[in-house]
Design a protein around this motif. Structure first.
Motif, mmCIF file in Angstrom:
data_model
loop_
_atom_site.group_PDB
_atom_site.id
_atom_site.type_symbol
_atom_site.label_atom_id
_atom_site.label_comp_id
_atom_site.label_asym_id
_atom_site.label_seq_id
_atom_site.Cartn_x
_atom_site.Cartn_y
_atom_site.Cartn_z
ATOM 1 N N TYR A 209 13.273 90.504 13.234
ATOM 2 C CA TYR A 209 13.030 89.067 13.227
ATOM 3 C C TYR A 209 13.895 88.327 14.237
ATOM 4 O O TYR A 209 14.922 88.829 14.692
ATOM 5 N N LEU A 210 13.438 87.122 14.575
ATOM 6 C CA LEU A 210 14.178 86.169 15.400
ATOM 7 C C LEU A 210 14.318 84.877 14.613
ATOM 8 O O LEU A 210 13.356 84.420 13.986
ATOM 9 N N LEU A 211 15.507 84.279 14.666
ATOM 10 C CA LEU A 211 15.790 83.039 13.941
ATOM 11 C C LEU A 211 16.674 82.166 14.813
ATOM 12 O O LEU A 211 17.640 82.645 15.412
ATOM 13 N N SER A 212 16.351 80.877 14.898
ATOM 14 C CA SER A 212 17.179 79.949 15.668
ATOM 15 C C SER A 212 17.200 78.587 15.009
ATOM 16 O O SER A 212 16.210 78.154 14.413
ATOM 17 N N ASN A 213 18.355 77.903 15.137
ATOM 18 C CA ASN A 213 18.484 76.509 14.698
ATOM 19 C C ASN A 213 18.711 75.574 15.886
ATOM 20 O O ASN A 213 19.125 74.438 15.714
ATOM 21 N N GLY A 214 18.445 76.069 17.091
ATOM 22 C CA GLY A 214 18.619 75.268 18.296
ATOM 23 C C GLY A 214 19.985 75.392 18.923
ATOM 24 O O GLY A 214 20.167 75.065 20.095
ATOM 25 N N ASP A 215 20.962 75.877 18.163
ATOM 26 C CA ASP A 215 22.313 76.097 18.690
ATOM 27 C C ASP A 215 22.496 77.530 19.163
ATOM 28 O O ASP A 215 23.120 77.783 20.189
ATOM 29 N N CYS A 216 21.955 78.469 18.418
ATOM 30 C CA CYS A 216 22.092 79.883 18.735
ATOM 31 C C CYS A 216 20.805 80.594 18.346
ATOM 32 O O CYS A 216 19.911 80.000 17.743
ATOM 33 N N LEU A 217 20.727 81.864 18.676
ATOM 34 C CA LEU A 217 19.556 82.668 18.326
ATOM 35 C C LEU A 217 20.038 83.968 17.710
ATOM 36 O O LEU A 217 20.897 84.652 18.286
ATOM 37 N N VAL A 218 19.501 84.321 16.548
ATOM 38 C CA VAL A 218 19.843 85.550 15.843
ATOM 39 C C VAL A 218 18.656 86.503 15.943
ATOM 40 O O VAL A 218 17.510 86.109 15.707
ATOM 41 N N ALA A 219 18.942 87.748 16.286
ATOM 42 C CA ALA A 219 17.911 88.780 16.376
ATOM 43 C C ALA A 219 18.298 89.951 15.490
ATOM 44 O O ALA A 219 19.420 90.460 15.598
ATOM 45 N N HIS A 220 17.384 90.371 14.625
ATOM 46 C CA HIS A 220 17.624 91.561 13.814
ATOM 47 C C HIS A 220 16.671 92.665 14.232
ATOM 48 O O HIS A 220 15.455 92.479 14.263
ATOM 49 N N CYS A 221 17.246 93.823 14.592
ATOM 50 C CA CYS A 221 16.452 94.983 14.979
ATOM 51 C C CYS A 221 16.373 95.944 13.806
ATOM 52 O O CYS A 221 17.382 96.548 13.428
ATOM 53 N N SER A 222 15.186 96.074 13.253
ATOM 54 C CA SER A 222 14.921 97.036 12.190
ATOM 55 C C SER A 222 14.398 98.339 12.784
ATOM 56 O O SER A 222 14.830 99.429 12.390
ATOM 57 N N THR A 223 13.456 98.227 13.723
ATOM 58 C CA THR A 223 12.870 99.409 14.354
ATOM 59 C C THR A 223 12.882 99.330 15.873
ATOM 60 O O THR A 223 13.188 100.309 16.546
ATOM 61 N N GLU A 224 12.555 98.147 16.422
ATOM 62 C CA GLU A 224 12.456 98.057 17.884
ATOM 63 C C GLU A 224 12.651 96.621 18.360
ATOM 64 O O GLU A 224 11.904 95.731 17.991
ATOM 65 N N LEU A 225 13.674 96.412 19.159
ATOM 66 C CA LEU A 225 13.890 95.190 19.913
ATOM 67 C C LEU A 225 14.698 95.557 21.149
ATOM 68 O O LEU A 225 15.523 96.476 21.115
ATOM 69 N N ASN A 226 14.470 94.832 22.228
ATOM 70 C CA ASN A 226 15.184 95.047 23.480
ATOM 71 C C ASN A 226 15.649 93.703 24.019
ATOM 72 O O ASN A 226 15.047 92.670 23.728
ATOM 73 N N TYR A 227 16.713 93.718 24.811
ATOM 74 C CA TYR A 227 17.174 92.463 25.410
ATOM 75 C C TYR A 227 17.694 92.698 26.819
ATOM 76 O O TYR A 227 18.018 93.820 27.222
ATOM 77 N N ILE A 228 17.765 91.609 27.562
ATOM 78 C CA ILE A 228 18.355 91.611 28.894
ATOM 79 C C ILE A 228 19.052 90.276 29.096
ATOM 80 O O ILE A 228 18.568 89.241 28.603
ATOM 81 N N VAL A 229 20.177 90.274 29.770
ATOM 82 C CA VAL A 229 20.859 89.045 30.156
ATOM 83 C C VAL A 229 20.774 88.935 31.672
ATOM 84 O O VAL A 229 21.269 89.803 32.399
ATOM 85 N N ARG A 230 20.126 87.889 32.147
ATOM 86 C CA ARG A 230 20.006 87.655 33.581
ATOM 87 C C ARG A 230 21.083 86.666 34.008
ATOM 88 O O ARG A 230 21.191 85.577 33.449
ATOM 89 N N CYS A 231 21.855 87.052 35.002
ATOM 90 C CA CYS A 231 22.910 86.192 35.529
ATOM 91 C C CYS A 231 23.130 86.575 36.990
ATOM 92 O O CYS A 231 22.557 87.560 37.492
#
Length: 269
Positions: A174-196
């Motif tokens: 799941y993904l959850l946000s309140n506009g200040d931050c974003l929470v991601a929970h990986c149960s089986t499959e999630l991926n991320y990248i930080v572009r900078c």
């Protein structure tokens, strides 16, 4: 199962490039054809688009793809239904208000045996297990912290503790946000990248589109993207370990917690 997409940034950013590829997974490059939705935080408000039609064919998704809405936090979802009919009220993401903030939630998975008691402050409108889970999470946060939003690290730990007993009962990405931050929970499959900086070119997997981020960013920009499966084929996405929860703020990872035991090596010592 469903497809998730999240974005968390340090400056308001549009998600047009990523959404261009993501929307193709709703009935074109993948079979997730039971509706789609996307939510953009803008100041204290949320701009949300929902459509029970396949995202690859949706006129609304074509509009979102071409309309550069700038946001610090975005959550999008493409649905493959497991519980609940294909309808607008069952289309993710879901939104509720708590502590004077809007909260956005999208879920990929299935927890058919989770049937919590609700106290009436947060009630599902549709009949998905996802919306029921969301209402229970917000109810539990309200019961724990009362009338005030807790500090970010306390909120993250509370969500981790609430997720812990559910994580082993079914698929619970799941993904959850309140506009200040974003929470991601990986149960089986999630991926991320930080572009900078230094920014480079990126090429979508689901559509032949390339962008040179060095031409549309500043050296101080930082953008974190979270997706069920990587959206590009020439960037180094990080696979989240199943049974982990991640906290994103200002375009970077600021917290990681376990929701399942770490795998034990079979090699011995």
């Amino acid at each position: 199962m469903c497809q998730l997409l999240g974005m968390n940034c340090n400056v308001p950013t549009d998600i047009c490039f990523s959404f261009t590829g993501f929307r193709r997974r709703g009935g074109d490059t993948d079979v997730h054809s039971d509706g789609w939705g996307i939510a953009f935080f803008e100041g204290k408000g949320v701009r949300m688009f929902l459509d029970p039609e396949p995202s690859a064919e949706s006129i609304v998704s074509e509009f979102v793809r071409s309309y550069p809405i700038h946001s610090l936090n975005v959550i999008a979802h493409i649905r493959k239904s497991t519980l609940g009919v294909t309808s607008l009220e069952n289309t993710h993401p879901f939104m509720r208000e708590l502590w004077g903030r809007y909260w956005i939630f999208a879920h990929n998975g299935h927890l058919p045996d989770f049937k919590p008691e609700l106290d009436g402050n947060f009630i599902p409108v549709g009949n998905t297990d996802s919306e029921l889970i969301f209402c229970w999470l917000l109810q539990s946060l309200q019961q724990r912290f009362g009338a005030s939003l807790p500090p970010r690290d306390e909120l993250f730990e509370a969500l981790r503790e609430l997720t812990l007993p559910l994580a082993g009962t079914g698929i619970f990405n799941y993904l959850l946000s309140n506009g200040d931050c974003l929470v991601a929970h990986c149960s089986t499959e999630l991926n991320y990248i930080v572009r900078c900086a230094p920014f480079a070119e990126a090429h979508l997997k689901d559509e032949d589109v390339t962008i040179d981020f060095s031409q549309v960013t500043t050296p101080d920009d930082r953008v974190a993207l979270i997706a069920t499966q990587p959206l590009t084929d020439n960037e180094a996405w990080v696979a989240m370990r199943p049974g982990t929860m991640w906290l994103f703020h200002q375009g970077e990872v600021v917290g990681v917690g376990d929701t399942a035991p770490s795998p034990v090596s079979s090699l011995g010592g």
